[in-house]
Design an enzyme around this catalytic site. Structure first.
Site, PDB file in Angstrom:
ATOM      1  N   THR A  18       0.718  -1.218   0.256  1.00 45.54           N
ATOM      2  CA  THR A  18      -0.336   0.228   0.235  1.00 45.54           C
ATOM      3  C   THR A  18       0.596   1.236   0.178  1.00 45.54           C
ATOM      4  OG1 THR A  18      -1.629   0.912   1.202  1.00 45.54           O
ATOM      5  CG2 THR A  18      -0.652   0.645   2.355  1.00 45.54           C
ATOM      6  N   GLY A  55       2.453   4.508  -8.518  1.00 46.42           N
ATOM      7  CA  GLY A  55       1.375   3.632  -9.271  1.00 46.42           C
ATOM      8  C   GLY A  55       2.300   3.833  -9.954  1.00 46.42           C
ATOM      9  N   THR A  73       1.752  -0.195  -5.506  1.00 51.57           N
ATOM     10  CA  THR A  73       0.682   0.670  -5.139  1.00 51.57           C
ATOM     11  C   THR A  73      -0.864   0.316  -6.353  1.00 51.57           C
ATOM     12  OG1 THR A  73       2.168   1.905  -3.859  1.00 51.57           O
ATOM     13  CG2 THR A  73       0.636   2.990  -5.365  1.00 51.57           C
TER      14      THR A  73
END
Length: 177
Positions: free
Chosen positions: A6, A161, A167
């Protein structure tokens, strides 16, 4: 501590605070969920908290922190120091593998299992596997783009990301005025 799975970022800019997180939950090298919400409001919506690390550990710490916030009547720094002290000295809490970012309208803090309570100099903090990428992107955007905090946080996570495999771009955010 190797926290993967995360990315959470908190951006304090132009009188607003935004915390944002991606939605990916990873078990080993398998993506288990895309749309998890890792940002929570507490204390009548006046405090934001985001977590990275083991989900069960993060929820345990979140609950402990929420109790400290209530105990100290919303005083974020005192609640954070009290939690860090417990986290560092309690044999069970010490084994929890998670990080927290907490923020109110005045303060942003990063809490670690080592008992650290860190207030970033520039009002930007990031944790998790893509934290360094998101932090760098947010700092650059804050300095040069003239965007509000919510757009900075969201774009910083999108950039993270693109680089970090842990991510994703299912971003949720919460803001305080």
């Amino acid at each position: 501590m190797d926290i993967r799975g995360t990315t959470i970022i908190c951006v304090r800019h132009q009188g607003q605070v935004t915390m944002a997180g991606d939605g990916q939950v990873t078990l080993g090298n398998t993506v288990m969920k895309h749309g998890a919400r890792k940002i929570r409001r507490m204390y009548e919506g006046r405090i934001l908290a985001g977590f990275a690390g083991s989900t069960a550990d993060a929820f345990t710490l979140f609950e402990k922190f929420e109790a400290k916030v209530q105990e100290f009547h919303g005083n974020l720094p005192k609640a954070a120091v009290a939690l860090a002290k417990d986290w560092r000295t309690d044999q069970i809490l010490r084994k929890l593998e998670a990080l927290l970012i907490v923020a109110d309208t005045n303060t942003t803090l990063v809490l670690s299992g080592a008992g650290d309570v860190i207030e970033p100099d520039d009002g930007i903090a990031a944790i998790g596997s893509g934290g360094s990428y998101a932090l760098a992107a947010a700092r650059a955007l804050t300095r040069h783009a003239g965007l509000p905090s919510e757009q900075i946080a969201t774009e910083a996570l999108r950039i993270a990301g693109e680089i970090c495999i842990y991510t994703n771009d299912h971003i949720s955010s919460e803001s305080l005025p």
